[in-house]
Scaffold this active site. Sequence first.
Site, PDB file in Angstrom:
ATOM      1  N   GLU A  16       0.841  -1.270   0.164  1.00 39.70           N
ATOM      2  CA  GLU A  16       0.147   0.039  -0.093  1.00 39.70           C
ATOM      3  C   GLU A  16       0.991   1.075  -0.040  1.00 39.70           C
ATOM      4  O   GLU A  16       1.897   1.309   0.914  1.00 39.70           O
ATOM      5  CB  GLU A  16      -0.806   0.014   1.068  1.00 39.70           C
ATOM      6  CG  GLU A  16      -1.944   1.300   1.031  1.00 39.70           C
ATOM      7  CD  GLU A  16      -2.722   1.082   2.493  1.00 39.70           C
ATOM      8  OE1 GLU A  16      -3.543   0.274   2.437  1.00 39.70           O
ATOM      9  OE2 GLU A  16      -2.911   2.269   3.296  1.00 39.70           O
ATOM     10  N   THR A  47      -3.711   4.886  -1.727  1.00 40.85           N
ATOM     11  CA  THR A  47      -4.938   5.292  -0.748  1.00 40.85           C
ATOM     12  C   THR A  47      -5.582   6.682  -1.195  1.00 40.85           C
ATOM     13  O   THR A  47      -4.873   7.234  -2.070  1.00 40.85           O
ATOM     14  CB  THR A  47      -4.528   5.702   0.655  1.00 40.85           C
ATOM     15  OG1 THR A  47      -3.438   6.723   0.612  1.00 40.85           O
ATOM     16  CG2 THR A  47      -3.910   4.532   1.252  1.00 40.85           C
ATOM     17  N   ALA A  50     -10.512  10.495   3.078  1.00 45.66           N
ATOM     18  CA  ALA A  50     -11.859  10.729   2.895  1.00 45.66           C
ATOM     19  C   ALA A  50     -11.994  12.171   2.893  1.00 45.66           C
ATOM     20  O   ALA A  50     -11.218  13.055   3.611  1.00 45.66           O
ATOM     21  CB  ALA A  50     -12.781   9.993   4.054  1.00 45.66           C
ATOM     22  N   ARG A 107     -16.153   2.818   3.341  1.00 45.49           N
ATOM     23  CA  ARG A 107     -16.974   4.064   3.958  1.00 45.49           C
ATOM     24  C   ARG A 107     -16.078   5.242   4.131  1.00 45.49           C
ATOM     25  O   ARG A 107     -16.415   6.264   3.630  1.00 45.49           O
ATOM     26  CB  ARG A 107     -17.539   3.498   5.161  1.00 45.49           C
ATOM     27  CG  ARG A 107     -18.596   4.629   5.453  1.00 45.49           C
ATOM     28  CD  ARG A 107     -18.829   4.329   7.134  1.00 45.49           C
ATOM     29  NE  ARG A 107     -17.704   4.584   7.891  1.00 45.49           N
ATOM     30  CZ  ARG A 107     -17.710   4.870   9.210  1.00 45.49           C
ATOM     31  NH1 ARG A 107     -18.742   4.296   9.742  1.00 45.49           N
ATOM     32  NH2 ARG A 107     -16.819   5.184   9.960  1.00 45.49           N
ATOM     33  N   TYR A 143     -11.759  -6.268   9.748  1.00 44.94           N
ATOM     34  CA  TYR A 143     -10.823  -5.746  11.000  1.00 44.94           C
ATOM     35  C   TYR A 143     -10.749  -6.701  11.953  1.00 44.94           C
ATOM     36  O   TYR A 143     -11.667  -7.172  12.745  1.00 44.94           O
ATOM     37  CB  TYR A 143     -11.704  -4.656  11.612  1.00 44.94           C
ATOM     38  CG  TYR A 143     -12.084  -3.457  10.923  1.00 44.94           C
ATOM     39  CD1 TYR A 143     -11.123  -2.375  10.707  1.00 44.94           C
ATOM     40  CD2 TYR A 143     -12.987  -3.461   9.765  1.00 44.94           C
ATOM     41  CE1 TYR A 143     -11.075  -1.272   9.812  1.00 44.94           C
ATOM     42  CE2 TYR A 143     -12.985  -2.300   8.761  1.00 44.94           C
ATOM     43  CZ  TYR A 143     -12.177  -1.275   8.764  1.00 44.94           C
ATOM     44  OH  TYR A 143     -12.322  -0.425   7.747  1.00 44.94           O
ATOM     45  N   LYS A 163     -21.095  -7.059   3.169  1.00 43.69           N
ATOM     46  CA  LYS A 163     -20.006  -6.467   1.836  1.00 43.69           C
ATOM     47  C   LYS A 163     -19.570  -7.580   0.921  1.00 43.69           C
ATOM     48  O   LYS A 163     -19.792  -7.286  -0.375  1.00 43.69           O
ATOM     49  CB  LYS A 163     -18.900  -6.043   2.604  1.00 43.69           C
ATOM     50  CG  LYS A 163     -18.966  -4.813   3.453  1.00 43.69           C
ATOM     51  CD  LYS A 163     -17.809  -4.099   3.720  1.00 43.69           C
ATOM     52  CE  LYS A 163     -16.991  -4.376   5.024  1.00 43.69           C
ATOM     53  NZ  LYS A 163     -15.921  -3.080   5.373  1.00 43.69           N
ATOM     54  N   GLN A 174      -7.155  -4.612   8.253  1.00 45.08           N
ATOM     55  CA  GLN A 174      -6.475  -3.640   9.110  1.00 45.08           C
ATOM     56  C   GLN A 174      -5.416  -4.031   9.814  1.00 45.08           C
ATOM     57  O   GLN A 174      -5.131  -5.346   9.819  1.00 45.08           O
ATOM     58  CB  GLN A 174      -7.739  -3.309  10.308  1.00 45.08           C
ATOM     59  CG  GLN A 174      -7.250  -1.905  11.294  1.00 45.08           C
ATOM     60  CD  GLN A 174      -6.938  -0.822  10.611  1.00 45.08           C
ATOM     61  OE1 GLN A 174      -5.764  -0.756   9.779  1.00 45.08           O
ATOM     62  NE2 GLN A 174      -7.930   0.258  10.690  1.00 45.08           N
ATOM     63  N   GLN A 210       4.612   6.832  15.127  1.00 37.92           N
ATOM     64  CA  GLN A 210       3.851   6.405  13.944  1.00 37.92           C
ATOM     65  C   GLN A 210       2.898   5.348  14.662  1.00 37.92           C
ATOM     66  O   GLN A 210       1.682   5.328  14.489  1.00 37.92           O
ATOM     67  CB  GLN A 210       4.537   5.572  13.101  1.00 37.92           C
ATOM     68  CG  GLN A 210       3.900   4.679  12.051  1.00 37.92           C
ATOM     69  CD  GLN A 210       5.053   3.504  11.493  1.00 37.92           C
ATOM     70  OE1 GLN A 210       6.069   3.692  11.978  1.00 37.92           O
ATOM     71  NE2 GLN A 210       4.352   2.719  10.739  1.00 37.92           N
TER      72      GLN A 210
HETATM   73  P1  FAD Z   1     -17.893   0.007   6.720  1.00 38.97           P
HETATM   74  O1  FAD Z   1     -17.781  -1.478   6.055  1.00 38.97           O
HETATM   75  O2  FAD Z   1     -19.173   0.625   6.298  1.00 38.97           O
HETATM   76  O3  FAD Z   1     -18.089  -0.308   8.440  1.00 38.97           O
HETATM   77  C1  FAD Z   1     -17.890   0.691   9.187  1.00 38.97           C
HETATM   78  C2  FAD Z   1     -18.692   0.495  10.542  1.00 38.97           C
HETATM   79  O4  FAD Z   1     -20.159   0.551  10.188  1.00 38.97           O
HETATM   80  C3  FAD Z   1     -18.516  -0.781  11.247  1.00 38.97           C
HETATM   81  O5  FAD Z   1     -18.423  -0.504  12.524  1.00 38.97           O
HETATM   82  C4  FAD Z   1     -19.361  -1.762  10.703  1.00 38.97           C
HETATM   83  O6  FAD Z   1     -19.579  -2.838  11.669  1.00 38.97           O
HETATM   84  C5  FAD Z   1     -20.903  -0.929  10.532  1.00 38.97           C
HETATM   85  N1  FAD Z   1     -21.500  -1.160   9.534  1.00 38.97           N
HETATM   86  C6  FAD Z   1     -21.109  -1.785   8.151  1.00 38.97           C
HETATM   87  N2  FAD Z   1     -22.316  -2.042   7.265  1.00 38.97           N
HETATM   88  C7  FAD Z   1     -23.312  -1.853   8.365  1.00 38.97           C
HETATM   89  C8  FAD Z   1     -24.834  -1.854   7.905  1.00 38.97           C
HETATM   90  N3  FAD Z   1     -25.103  -2.117   6.702  1.00 38.97           N
HETATM   91  N4  FAD Z   1     -25.604  -1.404   8.966  1.00 38.97           N
HETATM   92  C9  FAD Z   1     -25.060  -0.777  10.088  1.00 38.97           C
HETATM   93  N5  FAD Z   1     -23.627  -0.928  10.442  1.00 38.97           N
HETATM   94  C10 FAD Z   1     -22.867  -1.308   9.540  1.00 38.97           C
HETATM   95  N6  FAD Z   1      -9.851   5.337   4.793  1.00 38.97           N
HETATM   96  C11 FAD Z   1      -9.771   6.466   3.848  1.00 38.97           C
HETATM   97  O7  FAD Z   1     -10.299   7.516   4.175  1.00 38.97           O
HETATM   98  N7  FAD Z   1      -8.956   6.325   2.595  1.00 38.97           N
HETATM   99  C12 FAD Z   1      -8.246   5.065   2.533  1.00 38.97           C
HETATM  100  O8  FAD Z   1      -7.664   5.029   1.583  1.00 38.97           O
HETATM  101  C13 FAD Z   1      -8.470   3.792   3.553  1.00 38.97           C
HETATM  102  N8  FAD Z   1      -8.023   2.866   3.257  1.00 38.97           N
HETATM  103  C14 FAD Z   1      -7.899   1.682   4.077  1.00 38.97           C
HETATM  104  C15 FAD Z   1      -7.510   0.535   3.724  1.00 38.97           C
HETATM  105  C16 FAD Z   1      -7.801  -0.555   4.639  1.00 38.97           C
HETATM  106  C17 FAD Z   1      -7.064  -1.853   4.472  1.00 38.97           C
HETATM  107  C18 FAD Z   1      -8.476  -0.640   5.882  1.00 38.97           C
HETATM  108  C19 FAD Z   1      -8.735  -1.516   6.684  1.00 38.97           C
HETATM  109  C20 FAD Z   1      -9.015   0.620   6.135  1.00 38.97           C
HETATM  110  C21 FAD Z   1      -8.690   1.926   5.385  1.00 38.97           C
HETATM  111  N9  FAD Z   1      -9.213   3.148   5.424  1.00 38.97           N
HETATM  112  C22 FAD Z   1      -9.335   4.220   4.631  1.00 38.97           C
HETATM  113  C23 FAD Z   1     -10.061   3.486   6.841  1.00 38.97           C
HETATM  114  C24 FAD Z   1     -11.666   2.951   6.651  1.00 38.97           C
HETATM  115  O9  FAD Z   1     -12.212   4.051   5.641  1.00 38.97           O
HETATM  116  C25 FAD Z   1     -12.202   3.219   8.016  1.00 38.97           C
HETATM  117  O10 FAD Z   1     -11.839   1.986   9.008  1.00 38.97           O
HETATM  118  C26 FAD Z   1     -13.950   3.464   7.920  1.00 38.97           C
HETATM  119  O11 FAD Z   1     -13.899   3.668   9.457  1.00 38.97           O
HETATM  120  C27 FAD Z   1     -14.442   2.011   7.983  1.00 38.97           C
HETATM  121  O12 FAD Z   1     -14.492   2.027   6.631  1.00 38.97           O
HETATM  122  P2  FAD Z   1     -15.027   0.432   6.089  1.00 38.97           P
HETATM  123  O13 FAD Z   1     -15.061   0.409   4.566  1.00 38.97           O
HETATM  124  O14 FAD Z   1     -14.603  -0.710   6.755  1.00 38.97           O
HETATM  125  O15 FAD Z   1     -16.758   0.440   6.568  1.00 38.97           O
END
Ligand code: FAD
Length: 291
Positions: A16, A47, A50, A107, A143, A163, A174, A210
Amino acid sequence: MKIASLFENRTVFSFEVFPPKKTSPIESVYGALEELEVLHPDFVSVTLGAGGSGNGENTIAVAKRLQEQHNILPMAHLPCIHYNKTQIDVILEEFKANGIENILALRGDLVPDFEPTEDFRHACDLIEYIRTKGDFDIAAACYPEGHTEAPNMDIDIAHLREKVEAGASHLISQLFFDNDAFYNFRWKAERAGIHVPMEAGIMPVTSRKQIERMVSMCGASLPRKFTRIIQKYEHNPEALRDAGIAYAIDQIVDLVTEGVDGIHLYTMNNPYVARKITEAVSGIIRSGDKC
Ligand code: FAD
């Protein structure tokens, strides 16, 4: 090429990187990309911050350069919480125009001063939407120690399954420092009916600042062996860097031994660290390939 197909015959090894901030020239990342090329990762993800923190143009520029100048398969991250459908349409069209067909659908985290839009509440909404917009390969985040907002692991895994059902073909985890947390999570996910490949996210720790920042953001637990390293070498940057590299190598050897689908290395745009780790583990990783 779709990244999902890589998992059919190999233990995937990916990196990454992050693009330069809006205020820095795009060229500032070119040197790192050149140095990563010689390590032959299976793909490199880029990356996208957001809200206002991100710069989609730079994400696309870096992904395009990886593909065209370095012959590396790129994956573009796409966090949706601050975008509406029209904005996502524009980004997806730009992905298509630049030959980017692999997306990590996220998200994203809420950014102060930027209102979330109503169009995408969760990553599963974005995954469903992307599927209607073209022939993209879509990955999602997972996660091992639970997402920080999830009430418990079972609920988080139920959302992870949504998903996958929406169309995520593989998962990237993560970062974590305790491999047992990953194994427990993988087992629970499988029991919940999640059978797509899951890459383990490994972040080599190279400075105390970090690690403090990362852990406050994602809540990863720190095994005793790990905290002892930080305490002992925190005032000796070179020793801490070497110990962080050694710890990451140790994690990867154990993960490959336990049959992990892939390793996703958070390089932090540090080619030295990526090279040291790759040199140490590439033979082990290729030993996991299925002929
Ligand atoms: P989701 O899958 O939507 O989950 C977020 C929360 O909502 C979780 O607690 C989940 O349990 C809950 N949830 C999910 N679906 C539902 C539903 N249908 N109803 C109710 N609750 C629900 N962030 C950035 O801004 N830019 C990046 O480039 C970036 N890269 C990343 C790369 C990796 C490998 C990882 C692990 C994270 C990255 N992130 C990045 C951070 C990520 O955007 C955050 O961790 C964010 O808080 C959650 O994103 P998600 O896509 O997992 O969200």
